[in-house]
Design a protein around this motif. Structure first.
Motif, PDB file in Angstrom:
ATOM      1  N   ALA A   1     -12.992 -45.895 -10.530  1.00  0.00           N
ATOM      2  CA  ALA A   1     -12.778 -45.949 -11.977  1.00  0.00           C
ATOM      3  C   ALA A   1     -12.031 -44.701 -12.444  1.00  0.00           C
ATOM      4  O   ALA A   1     -12.272 -43.602 -11.916  1.00  0.00           O
ATOM      5  N   PRO A   2     -11.155 -44.814 -13.400  1.00  0.00           N
ATOM      6  CA  PRO A   2     -10.432 -43.646 -13.930  1.00  0.00           C
ATOM      7  C   PRO A   2     -11.303 -42.850 -14.897  1.00  0.00           C
ATOM      8  O   PRO A   2     -10.925 -42.603 -16.047  1.00  0.00           O
ATOM      9  N   ASP A   3     -12.487 -42.444 -14.423  1.00  0.00           N
ATOM     10  CA  ASP A   3     -13.460 -41.796 -15.300  1.00  0.00           C
ATOM     11  C   ASP A   3     -13.461 -40.278 -15.197  1.00  0.00           C
ATOM     12  O   ASP A   3     -14.293 -39.607 -15.798  1.00  0.00           O
ATOM     13  N   THR A   4     -12.546 -39.715 -14.380  1.00  0.00           N
ATOM     14  CA  THR A   4     -12.350 -38.270 -14.365  1.00  0.00           C
ATOM     15  C   THR A   4     -10.982 -37.985 -14.955  1.00  0.00           C
ATOM     16  O   THR A   4     -10.083 -38.842 -14.939  1.00  0.00           O
ATOM     17  N   LEU A   5     -10.812 -36.781 -15.460  1.00  0.00           N
ATOM     18  CA  LEU A   5      -9.542 -36.439 -16.107  1.00  0.00           C
ATOM     19  C   LEU A   5      -8.381 -36.515 -15.127  1.00  0.00           C
ATOM     20  O   LEU A   5      -7.290 -36.972 -15.477  1.00  0.00           O
ATOM     21  N   ASP A   6      -8.612 -36.092 -13.886  1.00  0.00           N
ATOM     22  CA  ASP A   6      -7.526 -36.144 -12.888  1.00  0.00           C
ATOM     23  C   ASP A   6      -7.117 -37.583 -12.596  1.00  0.00           C
ATOM     24  O   ASP A   6      -5.919 -37.903 -12.565  1.00  0.00           O
ATOM     25  N   ARG A   7      -8.092 -38.457 -12.335  1.00  0.00           N
ATOM     26  CA  ARG A   7      -7.746 -39.841 -12.046  1.00  0.00           C
ATOM     27  C   ARG A   7      -7.131 -40.527 -13.281  1.00  0.00           C
ATOM     28  O   ARG A   7      -6.235 -41.360 -13.163  1.00  0.00           O
ATOM     29  N   TYR A   8      -7.629 -40.171 -14.442  1.00  0.00           N
ATOM     30  CA  TYR A   8      -7.100 -40.748 -15.674  1.00  0.00           C
ATOM     31  C   TYR A   8      -5.625 -40.372 -15.869  1.00  0.00           C
ATOM     32  O   TYR A   8      -4.776 -41.230 -16.133  1.00  0.00           O
ATOM     33  N   CYS A   9      -5.333 -39.097 -15.711  1.00  0.00           N
ATOM     34  CA  CYS A   9      -3.957 -38.648 -15.931  1.00  0.00           C
ATOM     35  C   CYS A   9      -3.006 -39.104 -14.819  1.00  0.00           C
ATOM     36  O   CYS A   9      -1.796 -39.224 -15.046  1.00  0.00           O
ATOM     37  N   ALA A  10      -3.556 -39.381 -13.644  1.00  0.00           N
ATOM     38  CA  ALA A  10      -2.713 -39.839 -12.536  1.00  0.00           C
ATOM     39  C   ALA A  10      -2.328 -41.311 -12.664  1.00  0.00           C
ATOM     40  O   ALA A  10      -1.371 -41.764 -12.019  1.00  0.00           O
TER      41      ALA A  10
ATOM     42  N   ASP B   1     -16.042 -44.741 -19.298  1.00  0.00           N
ATOM     43  CA  ASP B   1     -15.908 -43.800 -20.407  1.00  0.00           C
ATOM     44  C   ASP B   1     -14.548 -43.128 -20.383  1.00  0.00           C
ATOM     45  O   ASP B   1     -13.981 -42.855 -19.316  1.00  0.00           O
ATOM     46  N   PHE B   2     -14.043 -42.818 -21.553  1.00  0.00           N
ATOM     47  CA  PHE B   2     -12.854 -41.982 -21.670  1.00  0.00           C
ATOM     48  C   PHE B   2     -13.248 -40.568 -21.230  1.00  0.00           C
ATOM     49  O   PHE B   2     -14.279 -40.038 -21.670  1.00  0.00           O
ATOM     50  N   PRO B   3     -12.465 -39.934 -20.342  1.00  0.00           N
ATOM     51  CA  PRO B   3     -12.919 -38.672 -19.724  1.00  0.00           C
ATOM     52  C   PRO B   3     -12.843 -37.430 -20.615  1.00  0.00           C
ATOM     53  O   PRO B   3     -13.157 -36.333 -20.147  1.00  0.00           O
TER      54      PRO B   3
END
Length: 304
Positions: free
Chosen positions: A188-197, A265-267
């Protein structure tokens, strides 16, 4: 004494009908709760304005002249019309003889979250209630539409803007969630790094190309790549299903538009925001509009 038709008023017309119905100046004075000289003076005034005796003695009573008989129905209808001006028309949604046509300004978020329950309610009513929905592109837009009468009502993000002629009622709170196709993401893109990537889809309504999410990321020194930008929430699922593109959207879309997508959740800390209904003050006392506002408020409270 100079007189003309514009000297007629409600009291004189009411006095005429009372004498006409009672057939007596004395009885008319008793019914109106005034002295006989007051009624006599008012009758003299009416005779001068209308140019006819109106009533003549007939034994102990008075009898209307032919002209009085002719104008009595018109005066009766005129007085009823004047009384109607002071009454707020009622609206009964279960009365088949009642009708109301509403034009609501909103976006497809509100269409998905609020309007389905409203349509079900309207369809359960026996009155002839019809709904027209127009898209809006921000506060300035819907305020202008409310003022012009092109829409009767608006549902949108709660605004801090204050307009003396626009009323507002808070409805519910909302928060942001990340949506993604679980078949195309290992995590899940639940960390800031995964989200921004990740590649992102975003919804921008109207000509303003500003996103609060991008502003928040920028404030933390981060950014995201927007692979898709659309103007409606409803277009997102068909375009990102089967891809790695993620979308950060209002959480309540999980129950309708984004059904079947995974969420997380949004990170970053993103503050809750509110939705409200708006109307022009000229419709504040309108019975049908009051009923509509109450129904929308009831539905909003049921959203939790």
């Amino acid at each position: 004494m100079n007189v003309d038709e514009f000297d007629l008023d409600y009291r004189l017309l009411r006095l005429f009908l009372t004498i006409y119905d009672e057939g007596s100046v004395t009885a008319a004075a008793h019914r109106l709760g005034v002295g006989q000289p007051t009624v006599s003076h008012g009758l003299d005034r009416l005779r001068q304005i209308i140019g006819d005796p109106l009533f003549v003695r007939s034994g102990r009573s008075v009898a209307p002249t032919a002209h009085a008989d002719e104008i009595a129905p018109q005066i009766r209808a005129l007085l009823q019309g004047m009384r109607d001006l002071t009454r707020v028309v009622t609206f009964d949604p279960d009365d088949p003889s009642h009708s109301a046509h509403f034009t609501i300004g909103c976006n497809d978020y509100e269409v998905s979250v609020v309007l389905p329950a409203l349509m079900q309610r309207l369809q359960s009513c026996k009155a002839d209630i019809r709904l027209k929905v127009l898209s809006i592109s921000g506060e300035d837009h819907f305020v202008g539409l409310l003022r012009s009468g092109k829409i009767d009502h608006a549902i949108s993000i709660q605004s801090a803007g204050k307009h003396a002629d626009i009323a507002m009622q808070a409805l519910f709170r909302e928060q942001m969630r990340c949506f993604y196709d679980p078949g195309f993401h290992d995590a899940a893109p639940d960390t800031l790094d995964r989200y921004c990537a990740a590649d992102h889809a975003r919804v921008i309504i109207g000509a303003n190309d500003v996103s609060a999410i991008d502003d928040l990321l920028r404030a933390t020194g981060r950014s995201r790549r927007t692979a898709l930008q659309v103007s409606t929430f409803a277009s997102i699922p068909n375009l990102i299903r089967g891809t790695k593109v993620i979308a950060t959207l209002p959480s309540r879309l999980a129950e309708n538009v984004m059904d079947g997508f995974a969420t997380c959740d949004f990170p970053l800390e993103f503050p809750e925001y509110g939705f409200a209904q708006y109307w022009h003050v000229r419709n504040a006392a309108n019975a049908a509009h009051k009923w509509l506002r109450a129904e929308i408020f009831r539905i909003a409270r049921g959203l939790g």
